[in-house]
Motif scaffolding. Structure first.
Motif, mmCIF file in Angstrom:
data_model
loop_
_atom_site.group_PDB
_atom_site.id
_atom_site.type_symbol
_atom_site.label_atom_id
_atom_site.label_comp_id
_atom_site.label_asym_id
_atom_site.label_seq_id
_atom_site.Cartn_x
_atom_site.Cartn_y
_atom_site.Cartn_z
ATOM 1 N N UNK A 24 1.079 -0.919 -0.104
ATOM 2 C CA UNK A 24 -0.086 -0.212 0.069
ATOM 3 C C UNK A 24 0.778 1.192 -0.050
ATOM 4 N N UNK A 25 0.795 2.341 -0.589
ATOM 5 C CA UNK A 25 1.379 3.070 -1.068
ATOM 6 C C UNK A 25 0.021 4.622 -0.902
ATOM 7 N N UNK A 26 1.051 5.426 -1.206
ATOM 8 C CA UNK A 26 0.204 6.898 -0.997
ATOM 9 C C UNK A 26 1.182 7.965 -2.258
ATOM 10 N N UNK A 27 1.041 7.495 -3.801
ATOM 11 C CA UNK A 27 1.801 8.008 -4.633
ATOM 12 C C UNK A 27 1.828 9.632 -4.774
ATOM 13 N N UNK A 65 -3.195 16.235 -12.848
ATOM 14 C CA UNK A 65 -4.355 15.734 -13.794
ATOM 15 C C UNK A 65 -3.919 15.048 -14.605
ATOM 16 N N UNK A 66 -5.106 14.317 -15.261
ATOM 17 C CA UNK A 66 -5.115 13.005 -15.618
ATOM 18 C C UNK A 66 -4.245 12.900 -16.980
ATOM 19 N N UNK A 67 -3.977 14.051 -18.071
ATOM 20 C CA UNK A 67 -3.112 14.242 -18.624
ATOM 21 C C UNK A 67 -1.576 14.063 -18.420
ATOM 22 N N UNK A 68 -1.454 14.254 -17.211
ATOM 23 C CA UNK A 68 0.378 14.123 -17.131
ATOM 24 C C UNK A 68 1.109 13.122 -17.354
ATOM 25 N N UNK A 69 -0.135 11.640 -16.642
ATOM 26 C CA UNK A 69 0.536 10.650 -17.158
ATOM 27 C C UNK A 69 1.755 10.638 -18.780
ATOM 28 N N UNK A 195 -11.683 5.091 -5.377
ATOM 29 C CA UNK A 195 -11.406 6.915 -4.684
ATOM 30 C C UNK A 195 -12.276 6.283 -3.475
ATOM 31 N N UNK A 196 -11.919 7.006 -1.958
ATOM 32 C CA UNK A 196 -11.298 6.842 -0.964
ATOM 33 C C UNK A 196 -14.016 7.132 -0.789
ATOM 34 N N UNK A 197 -14.480 7.256 -1.301
ATOM 35 C CA UNK A 197 -16.022 7.339 -1.431
ATOM 36 C C UNK A 197 -16.227 6.044 -2.326
ATOM 37 N N UNK A 230 -4.616 16.065 -4.117
ATOM 38 C CA UNK A 230 -6.011 16.751 -3.374
ATOM 39 C C UNK A 230 -7.254 15.881 -3.389
ATOM 40 N N UNK A 231 -6.456 14.426 -4.070
ATOM 41 C CA UNK A 231 -7.373 12.636 -3.939
ATOM 42 C C UNK A 231 -7.500 11.953 -3.452
#
Length: 281
Positions: A24-27, A65-69, A195-197, A230-231
């Motif tokens: 488990x990570x928090x990347x 942001x999504x596109x950064x990958x 996601x947390x939700x 922020x995610x």
């Protein structure tokens, strides 16, 4: 089905017990920082006796942001992230599953979200491109992986000493037909960044359901915490046995969920309740 038998046991009909660990990570958006964090956790797992170690989805990069990958995508078989995985597998003599990393695809503005598996000799033995792409909108939360990811199309398994292992990623967990398409497997891998939700509502329920209906172990590495973008991800990396019992779990933050994949336990469950043999569809 795309499957690889590299590094398979000599007698594929006689699987053996193996120690496994879900990381488990928090990347973060820093690839180097993430690889260093992954290396520390892989070493911990190996030192504790793990023979198969699985990293979470996006272990190498959680951008703002999504596109950064797309900017850090690698060509298949060539790149620092893939070199890292190969080197770590060889260094610790483990089967290493690189949760996911971005690989070049035919679309210039998208990538494949790919799980890469390396054997104890550092050789790659399997690649799986995530098939089902997450899309969720409620209130201020909005996700659409299809904006930056091109879906794969083939189920993938590989052979390890514990038996056949099936690959999947995160949102795939909601589609039981994928797991049926894997065939008879002893272990399912589900690297994720729920996601947390959605994780709070469904993560454990779905993992236990996949274990119960396929009568196999499920190992689920996860992202778990508050990320710089922020995610918030749900975490709860875990190992589930073929009866649906949670053997180990890491609620939040970096850590390891570990245990034994025991073919004898799997055989006992299947003998007591031969549901797989009762299938008619």
């Amino acid at each position: 089905m795309n499957a690889s038998a590299t590094n398979a046991p000599a007698d594929a009909d006689a699987p053996v017990a193996m120690q496994v660990a879900a990381v488990q990570m928090v990347s973060t958006p820093d690839v180097g920082e993430n690889l260093n964090a992954a290396a520390e956790l892989i070493a911990r797992a190996a030192d504790d006796g793990a023979e198969l170690v699985a990293l979470p989805e996006y272990f190498c990069f959680m951008g703002r942001a999504d596109h950064e990958k797309v900017a850090i995508r690698e060509h298949d078989g060539d790149g620092p992230i893939q070199d890292f995985l190969s080197g770590q597998a060889l260094r610790h003599r483990v089967y290493l599953v690189g949760g996911t990393l971005p690989l070049v695809c035919p679309d210039p503005d998208r990538v494949f979200n790919s799980s890469m598996v390396y054997g104890p000799d550092g050789t790659r033995i399997a690649r799986y491109d995530k098939i089902h792409l997450f899309n969720f909108r409620r209130g201020d939360e909005s996700y659409d992986e299809a904006l930056s990811i091109r879906p794969g199309g083939e189920p993938v398994t590989f052979e390890a000493p514990l038996g056949r292992v099936g690959l999947s990623t995160c949102y795939d967990l909601r589609f039981p037909e994928l797991y049926r398409a894997l065939g008879d497997v002893h272990l399912i891998l589900v690297p994720a960044a729920f996601t947390y939700t959605t994780g709070k509502a469904h993560w454990e329920t779905l993992l236990r359901a996949r274990a119960i209906e396929n009568q196999c172990y499920v190992l689920a590495p996860a992202q778990g915490g508050r990320h710089p973008n922020g995610r918030s991800t749900w975490g709860h990396a875990m190992l589930v046995d073929p009866w649906g019992e949670v053997l180990d779990v890491v609620p939040e933050g970096p850590g390891l969920a570990a245990g034994t994949v025991d073919p004898q336990r799997l055989a006992e469950v299947r003998a007591a309740l031969p549901a797989l043999r009762h299938r008619v569809m």
